[in-house]
Design an enzyme around this catalytic site. Structure first.
Site, PDB file in Angstrom:
ATOM      1  CB  CYS A   2      -0.885  -0.006   1.248  1.00 25.52           C
ATOM      2  SG  CYS A   2       0.077   0.041   2.771  1.00 25.52           S
ATOM      3  NE  ARG A  47      -5.605  -4.962   2.448  1.00 24.88           N
ATOM      4  CZ  ARG A  47      -6.365  -5.977   2.863  1.00 24.88           C
ATOM      5  NH1 ARG A  47      -7.666  -5.794   3.019  1.00 24.88           N
ATOM      6  NH2 ARG A  47      -5.835  -7.161   3.112  1.00 24.88           N
ATOM      7  CG  LEU A  48      -1.953  -3.957  -4.466  1.00 26.04           C
ATOM      8  CD1 LEU A  48      -3.016  -3.751  -5.550  1.00 26.04           C
ATOM      9  CD2 LEU A  48      -0.559  -3.816  -5.070  1.00 26.04           C
ATOM     10  CB  SER A  49      -6.266  -6.804  -1.227  1.00 26.95           C
ATOM     11  OG  SER A  49      -7.070  -5.737  -0.777  1.00 26.95           O
ATOM     12  CB  ILE A  50      -0.732  -8.796  -1.081  1.00 23.57           C
ATOM     13  CG1 ILE A  50      -0.476  -7.603  -2.006  1.00 23.57           C
ATOM     14  CG2 ILE A  50       0.178  -9.965  -1.429  1.00 23.57           C
ATOM     15  CD1 ILE A  50      -0.632  -7.886  -3.474  1.00 23.57           C
ATOM     16  N   GLY A  74       4.299  -2.678   2.913  1.00 25.96           N
ATOM     17  CA  GLY A  74       5.310  -3.715   2.758  1.00 25.96           C
ATOM     18  C   GLY A  74       4.798  -5.094   3.093  1.00 25.96           C
ATOM     19  CD  GLU A  75       3.260  -8.228   1.531  1.00 21.87           C
ATOM     20  OE1 GLU A  75       2.878  -8.873   2.529  1.00 21.87           O
ATOM     21  OE2 GLU A  75       2.484  -7.786   0.657  1.00 21.87           O
TER      22      GLU A  75
END
EC number: 6.3.5.4
Length: 626
Positions: A2, A47-50, A74-75
């Site tokens: 995001c 948000r970019l949903s991953i 991030g992740e």
């Protein structure tokens, strides 16, 4: 994955201000938005949903009593282990996101949370009780984090452009950064081209409380080179740690694909990841395309490859929009090609693996061989070499064979090496071409870095400098910004804490044996992929800029910009136009010494300046009149 934006401080209509800031970075998170606003702070999120595709994972996220608020980009790849540890300590989770481990981890361990994280991240946590903001950036600088503390307000965001929607932000051009930009092709410090705007450096966090900013470095790489294992065991270790890293980087609730060039880094990652799709871009001009090699490799391991040939017209047409997404000019022509690569991938997936960081960790740049070659010449006393270097720079014609060699070897490594980029302006050249001149700045940037690796071998010194400059401000900057411009998450398995821990131990002979680079990594890759790919010399991302600048159409586009009022404001335009004409007319343009990179560096700066400073606030491409 995001983007976020926020501020601490008083302002009228604070919720609308926050929304306006969030709208500038809608490309980073088109799936959903969220915001938190109180009388002291405001935090916004795109948000970019991953992972955890449900709305439960939307941010901002809160702890159990909602006294702490998180926004995160991030992740976290070890979040499942951290989650179990935190649950055992009594924390209650309401989602399956990696994000939630951060807020509970901060409750449990405070600032020490960052020592436990394995991943790429930039995040901010607002403590509503203590009225304290804690924000951190990952150890490599994969994810961006900017701040501006002005007019009684702290602003923070994933991208600088968000600040321009805040009434307390003063948009002032930082002209002092221009000299170093011309030499590095990027701004090489925590400063930016906007006065008062700074990037948090990799491995740092800050605490903002009672109007005061306190910045702390929590991580630094330490190259020991102390591994005593036989080569085969080292190669076993490289294979093991890379398999584990790729497995962690594939954690996702959506499909994961891979970028694919014709080189060893992306090819090895593609093989280890066993992804379904790969993506490649190139150009029509023969040697400037890796598409055929990439397709052959993909076929050899039974994977799909989607390839796109970028036309010169679309490359040039997108330059202004790309500068919007970049925030700051990075005069690496590969940044624009990366935009198109990301655009192609984003048509079919949300996540890709990419090979950034391999060269810095494992010793992959061709220039790393230079200190290990020409050892006889280097035995000549330094005063003699300095004289020869100065004579070559001032008296020998540009393009003459051996001129660059004498110039480089007339200086110590610490004096001559400051980044992997070549053929950009020397400080002498930058001083001539800038109207106001520039103060020498390269040594101010690199000297503290070299001091921290004093006594190390020359290749390790170069790696350390590149980790802190080239990797952060060029490679990762363009990787994040160009991926996010297309709402695509780019994951970089080489830039993993455990991969770094292994790379730090490698002795010189397992990294570089001139003319061979990445010795141990190539050996690990060759166990599984064809030798033609595993042993291929590094190309970078070949772009035909030098060819295009000889064509009337693109020559005239650049010439018009070089004659603009903005160019006249900063540069000696007669020198700019002479440089451009010499290139078009075939002077000084043999492959090793052409001026196309100098021309491009100035041109990209002017395109960026036009977008951000000549027309008020920059407009998001999605809102521009096409």
């Amino acid at each position: 994955m995001c983007g976020f934006a926020g501020f601490v401080g008083e302002v009228d209509d604070r919720e609308q201000v926050l929304v306006n800031m969030m709208n500038t970075i809608v490309h980073r998170g088109p799936d959903s938005a969220g915001k938190y606003v109180d009388e002291d702070a405001a935090l916004g999120f795109r948000r970019l949903s991953i992972i955890d595709l449900s709305s439960v994972g939307d941010q901002p996220l809160y702890n159990e009593d909602r006294s702490m608020v998180l926004v995160f980009n991030g992740e976290i790849y070890n979040y499942q282990d951290l989650r179990e540890e935190l649950k055992a300590a009594g924390h209650e989770f309401v989602s399956n996101t990696d994000s939630e481990t951060l807020i509970h981890g901060y409750e449990e361990w405070g600032e020490k949370l960052v020592d436990r994280l394995r991943g790429m991240y930039a995040f901010a946590i607002w403590d509503t009780k203590k009225k304290r903001l804690f924000a951190a950036r990952d150890i490599f600088g994969i994810k961006p984090l900017y701040y501006a503390n002005m007019n009684g307000t702290l602003m923070f965001a994933s991208e600088i452009k968000a600040f321009m929607e805040h009434p307390k932000f003063d948009k002032v051009f930082n002209e002092e950064a221009l000299g170093n930009y011309l030499s590095f092709q990027f701004v090489p410090t925590n400063e930016t081209f906007f006065k008062g705007v700074f990037c948090v450096q990799p491995g740092h966090y800050f605490i903002y409380e009672n109007g005061k900013m306190n910045i702390t470095r929590y991580f630094e790489p330490h190259f020991t080179g102390d591994c005593k294992k036989p080569f085969k065991e080292v190669v076993d270790d490289v294979e093991r740690v890379m398999k584990d890293s790729v497995e962690k980087h594939k954690i996702s609730d959506v499909e994961v694909a891979s970028y694919l060039s014709s080189g060893v880094d992306s090819s090895y990652l593609t093989y280890l990841g066993q992804v379904d799709r790969t993506f490649t871009v190139g150009f029509d001009e023969g040697k400037y395309s890796e598409i055929q090699d990439a397709k052959e490799f993909a076929a050899s391991i039974n994977m799909k490859n989607d390839a796109k040939v970028i036309s010169p017209e679309e490359y040039w047409d997108k330059l202004s929009d790309i500068q919007y997404y970049m925030d700051e000019p990075v005069a690496d022509p590969a940044a624009i090609a990366l935009y198109f690569l990301s655009a192609e991938a984003s048509k079919k997936v949300k996540v890709v693996l990419s090979g950034e960081g391999s060269d810095e960790l494992f010793g992959g740049y061709n220039i790393y061989c230079e200190p290990l070659e020409h050892t006889s010449f280097n035995k000549i006393p330094m005063p003699v070499r300095r004289f020869l270097g100065a004579f070559a720079e001032r008296c020998l014609p540009r393009g003459m064979k051996g001129r660059g060699f004498l110039m480089r070897h007339g200086k110590t490594l610490e004096e001559r090496y400051f980044a992997n980029a070549t053929n950009i302006f020397t400080e002498r050249e930058a001083n001539r071409i800038l109207k106001k001149g520039c103060k020498p700045g390269i040594q101010k940037v690199t000297k503290p870095l070299y001091a921290r690796v004093k006594g190390k071998d020359p290749v390790t010194k170069m790696q350390y400098v590149d980790l802190h400059l080239w990797l952060v401000h060029d490679i990762l900057m363009k990787g994040d910004k160009m991926g996010m411009a297309n709402s695509l998450e780019v994951r970089v398995p080489f830039l993993d804490r455990e991969v770094l821990e292994l790379a730090e131990t490698l002795p010189l002979k397992y990294k570089v044996r001139a003319p061979k680079t990445k010795v141990a990594l190539r050996a690990a890759a060759e166990r599984h992929i064809r030798s033609k790919t595993a042993e291929k010399k590094k190309l970078g991302f070949p772009i035909p800029i030098r060819v295009w600048l000889k064509e009337e159409k693109y020559y005239n586009i650049v010439k018009e910009m070089f004659e603009s009022d903005a160019a006249k404001k900063f540069f000696d335009t007669k020198l700019l136009l002479k440089m451009l004409d010499d290139h078009k007319n075939g002077k000084n343009t043999n492959e090793k010494t052409d001026n196309s990179r100098k021309i491009w560096t100035v041109y990209i700066f002017l395109v960026w300046y036009d977008r951000f400073f000549e027309h008020g606030k920059p407009v998001h491409p999605a809102m521009s009149v096409q």
